[in-house]
Design a protein around this motif. Structure first.
Motif, short mmCIF file in Angstrom:
data_model
loop_
_atom_site.label_atom_id
_atom_site.label_comp_id
_atom_site.label_asym_id
_atom_site.label_seq_id
_atom_site.Cartn_x
_atom_site.Cartn_y
_atom_site.Cartn_z
N GLY A 203 0.86 -1.18 0.00
CA GLY A 203 0.00 0.00 0.00
C GLY A 203 0.89 1.22 0.00
O GLY A 203 0.85 2.05 0.89
N ASP A 227 0.39 -1.53 -4.56
CA ASP A 227 -0.82 -0.79 -4.21
C ASP A 227 -1.95 -1.27 -5.11
O ASP A 227 -1.72 -1.66 -6.25
CB ASP A 227 -0.63 0.72 -4.36
CG ASP A 227 -1.54 1.50 -3.40
OD1 ASP A 227 -1.03 2.17 -2.48
OD2 ASP A 227 -2.80 1.44 -3.57
N SER A 255 -3.37 -6.51 -4.72
CA SER A 255 -3.80 -6.43 -3.34
C SER A 255 -2.76 -7.03 -2.40
O SER A 255 -2.37 -8.19 -2.57
CB SER A 255 -5.14 -7.14 -3.18
OG SER A 255 -5.58 -6.99 -1.85
N TRP A 256 -2.30 -6.23 -1.45
CA TRP A 256 -1.35 -6.64 -0.42
C TRP A 256 -0.29 -7.61 -0.95
O TRP A 256 0.47 -7.25 -1.84
CB TRP A 256 -2.09 -7.20 0.80
CG TRP A 256 -3.07 -6.21 1.38
CD1 TRP A 256 -4.36 -6.46 1.75
CD2 TRP A 256 -2.86 -4.81 1.65
NE1 TRP A 256 -4.97 -5.32 2.22
CE2 TRP A 256 -4.08 -4.29 2.17
CE3 TRP A 256 -1.80 -3.92 1.50
CZ2 TRP A 256 -4.25 -2.95 2.55
CZ3 TRP A 256 -1.96 -2.59 1.86
CH2 TRP A 256 -3.17 -2.13 2.38
N ASN A 273 1.81 0.93 5.91
CA ASN A 273 0.93 1.85 6.61
C ASN A 273 -0.44 1.66 5.96
O ASN A 273 -0.84 2.42 5.11
CB ASN A 273 1.45 3.29 6.44
CG ASN A 273 0.47 4.33 6.94
OD1 ASN A 273 -0.40 4.04 7.76
ND2 ASN A 273 0.60 5.56 6.45
N ALA A 297 -7.59 4.57 1.06
CA ALA A 297 -6.34 4.71 1.80
C ALA A 297 -6.57 4.85 3.30
O ALA A 297 -5.63 4.77 4.09
CB ALA A 297 -5.56 5.93 1.29
C1 LIG Z 1 -2.73 4.94 4.54
S1 LIG Z 1 -2.30 4.79 2.85
C2 LIG Z 1 -0.53 4.70 2.96
C3 LIG Z 1 0.21 5.23 1.76
C4 LIG Z 1 1.70 5.32 1.95
N1 LIG Z 1 2.30 4.04 2.27
C5 LIG Z 1 2.03 6.32 3.04
O1 LIG Z 1 2.38 5.91 4.12
O2 LIG Z 1 1.93 7.52 2.77
C6 LIG Z 1 -2.82 3.13 2.50
C7 LIG Z 1 -2.53 2.66 1.08
O3 LIG Z 1 -2.96 1.32 0.94
C8 LIG Z 1 -3.55 1.16 -0.34
N2 LIG Z 1 -4.45 0.00 -0.30
C9 LIG Z 1 -5.70 -0.08 0.19
N3 LIG Z 1 -6.17 -1.34 0.06
C10 LIG Z 1 -5.19 -2.06 -0.51
C11 LIG Z 1 -5.06 -3.43 -0.90
N4 LIG Z 1 -6.06 -4.30 -0.72
N5 LIG Z 1 -3.89 -3.82 -1.45
C12 LIG Z 1 -2.88 -2.95 -1.64
N6 LIG Z 1 -2.95 -1.65 -1.29
C13 LIG Z 1 -4.10 -1.21 -0.74
C14 LIG Z 1 -4.23 2.46 -0.60
O4 LIG Z 1 -4.43 2.66 -1.97
C15 LIG Z 1 -3.23 3.45 0.01
O5 LIG Z 1 -2.31 3.87 -0.95
#
Ligand SMILES: C[S@@+](CC[C@H](N)C(=O)[O-])C[C@H]1O[C@@H](n2cnc3c(N)ncnc32)[C@H](O)[C@@H]1O
Lengths: 371, 234
Positions: A203, A227, A255-256, A273, A297
């Protein structure tokens, strides 16, 4: 153990109900985040990154005295806010907004040294700008009247020693998160196996953590950043390229851990995060966050821990023995819950579990190692 | 002092690569926070001057530390958080305050755009405060100005060899080290500019001009002079 937590949280840990929970949701409803606010018509529907203000060519010219008039107008608007935003949703006060006026000017002018002359502008002196003066008026109005986040206005955020491009659709990286890189930097100095290994930032959003990590790893170390959001993937790629780290940071959409099957059991470190705000709290967020930042997010499901629980479980399998993980959480309650959860369910796989405080003293991170 | 230079470099150009240097160091393994030496220095600072003895160099030791080592002696907190922070907030918690535990000196920075840079600014400020507030004993018998002090003197000083390079001004991060040595001397001669000038091979006027060239140096000297019943330099 969990006496302090609501029952509903307990129910989410039934094995495997949490794994891949998020992915089963229709993605379209999750990605639609910031668009709910009607007055921003400029949200890019394409995934092409917008160039941040400070990187645009200085092709506009104005007089120093007109720029001074803009500054006075902008500061007056900031003054008119007083503590209004603080009172309504703990938003920015006049001091913070005036500081932003200064930063906006810094990003907008070609030559920052000219800004100290704004106090008594020489007659007829000209300034080169990266945006038309009219646009600056328009941008600052959006900041004050619509609470559009400052970072989306200038298209960047300063994070650690980096300046990262951000725009609607991508989370603005938070200062708390800077600490994840410090945590890892302490470790990699001491351990070659971690310094030269493969790390995953799940993410990745703007790519902040991934880029921060890439710059502290050894020559052999690299980072895979994932992401689900296509906008995040393209902005992260833009930022990685700007820091010339294409060889060290690879971005994968998915996803993850799904896009990481090929490195299962080989990762030296996993950091993330993930969204951790409980769904019910999304409506009450500070306007800059709730109206503009992507829900994908922020929203961590009913208790905010849907994704964190999945990550904790899966990390135990994805890491190599001795591998390290660090996850950001919503604070004390989630950190404690996750530590208890791992101690009870995952103790055969992970150890040296710790909750680490951010600089405000809030237990913000859970960390540990694969056995 | 290489670290201090790199800090000022990042502050001017955030794109400058800083390699493995994180500026601050947070370790997962517990490290002893206070060492014997620091405790010793603390008690000496209370007396505001390190007593005789050439073995102890107290304040100079702090300034000789790398940023990482110095920050390990510090406690850092952002300004009081309201609410849960993290994802809940549009970043407003980037202001930084650090407290140097051995001396109790506090430095803070709010004006930079990232927490990391505010930490770097706060640390640079801490170095200035350490130079201004922590005194080292100076033996006036056979006094030889240290190199870092010679480097901030104007070229006409007769003590200055050609190996000192050109004069270092207040904007150079190395100035702090010279300033500390100059203040050590000023304390040793009880605030007399003319006495100090003799040790430095300068005219009284030239030394006054140097002291007046930096606000914090001027204020520190004047505070000393006032406490000794002397006129402040203007
Ligand atoms: C809180 S943000 C953190 C972004 C970055 N790592 C930061 O710390 O600024 C969470 C991130 O997780 C991504 N995300 C949400 N669900 C996800 C999933 N199932 N798989 C991968 N990424 C995901 C969102 O798109 C977002 O970019």
């Amino acid at each position: 153990m969990n006496s302090s937590l609501p029952r509903t949280i307990l129910s989410t840990i039934s094995p495997y109900s949490l794994a891949f929970k998020r992915q089963k949701l229709p993605i379209s409803t999750r990605v639609s985040g910031p668009v709910s606010f009607p007055s921003i018509s400029s949200i890019p529907s394409s995934q092409k990154p917008r160039i941040p203000l400070f990187l645009r060519p200085p092709i506009f010219t104005t007089s120093l005295s007109d720029l001074q008039k803009w500054q006075q107008w902008a500061n007056n608007l900031a003054l008119s806010v007083g503590s209004k935003f603080v009172d309504s949703d703990n938003g920015p006060d006049t001091n913070i907004l005036c500081r932003e006026v200064k930063w906006l000017l810094e990003d907008a002018v070609e030559d920052k040294s000219i800004l100290c002359q704004l106090v008594s502008p020489e007659n007829g002196k000209l300034v080169k700008l990266r945006a038309d003066l009219d646009e600056l008026y328009c941008l600052w109005k959006q900041r004050i009247e619509e609470r559009r986040p400052f970072q989306y206005i200038v298209g960047c955020e300063h994070w650690r020693d980096l300046v990262l491009s951000v725009q609607e659709g991508v989370l603005i990286p938070r200062p708390e998160t800077e600490l994840i890189v410090d945590l890892v930097s302490g470790l990699v100095l001491e351990e070659e196996g971690l310094r030269e290994g493969i790390w995953a930032d799940l993410g990745t959003g703007s790519g902040a953590i991934a880029i921060g990590l890439a710059r502290i790893l050894g020559d052999g170390g690299r980072v895979i950043a994932t992401d689900l959001s296509p906008i995040a993937v393209s902005i992260a790629a833009f930022n990685v390229k700007r820091y010339d780290l294409q060889d060290k940071v690879e971005i994968r959409q998915g996803s993850w851990f799904e896009p990481l099957e090929d490195v299962k059991g080989e990762l030296a470190g996993v950091v993330s995060n993930p969204p951790y705000i409980p769904s019910s709290q999304i409506v009450g967020l500070q306007a800059e966050v709730g109206r503009y930042e992507p829900r994908l997010a922020l929203d961590g499901g009913e208790n905010g821990m849907d994704d964190l629980l999945h990550l904790c479980e899966a990390a135990a399998l994805m890491l190599k023995p001795g591998g390290f993980f660090a996850f950001e959480t919503n604070g004390e309650k989630q950190s404690k819950f996750l530590l208890d959860f791992m101690t009870q369910k995952l103790a055969t796989n992970v150890h040296n579990l710790e909750a680490i405080s951010d600089f405000c003293g809030i237990k913000r991170f859970v960390t540990g190692f694969r056995r | 002092m290489i670290m201090a230079q790199s800090i000022s470099k990042w502050m001017r150009n955030p794109m400058v690569a800083v390699g493995t240097c994180s500026g601050f160091f947070v370790s997962l393994t517990a490290r002893p926070r206070t060492l014997g030496l620091q405790i010793q220095v603390q008690t000496q600072i209370k007396a505001f001057s390190l007593k005789g003895g050439s073995s102890s160099s107290g304040g100079r030791d702090f300034l000789a530390l790398s940023d990482e080592e110095l920050s390990r002696q510090c406690e850092m907190d952002t300004f009081k958080a309201s609410g849960p922070g993290g994802q809940h907030r549009n970043k407003r918690e980037s202001a930084v305050r650090i407290k140097h535990l051995p001396t109790g000196i506090i430095a803070q920075a709010v004006e930079d755009r990232s927490q990391h840079m505010n930490r770097a600014s706060a640390l640079a400020r801490l170095r200035t405060q350490l130079a201004l507030k922590v005194r080292n004993a100076v033996d006036l018998n056979g006094y030889q100005p240290p190199l870092e002090l010679l480097q901030i003197l104007p070229a006409k000083s007769t003590m200055r060899g050609s190996d000192c390079g050109s004069q270092i001004g207040p904007n150079n991060p190395k100035f702090v080290l010279g300033m500390q040595a100059l203040l050590d001397l000023m304390f040793a001669v009880n605030g007399s500019v003319s006495d100090a000038a003799k040790f430095l091979g300068l005219s009284t006027g030239a030394l006054s001009r140097l002291i007046l060239s930096d606000d914090s140096l001027r204020m520190a000297v004047n505070e000393l002079r006032t406490s000794k019943g002397m006129r402040p330099l203007v």
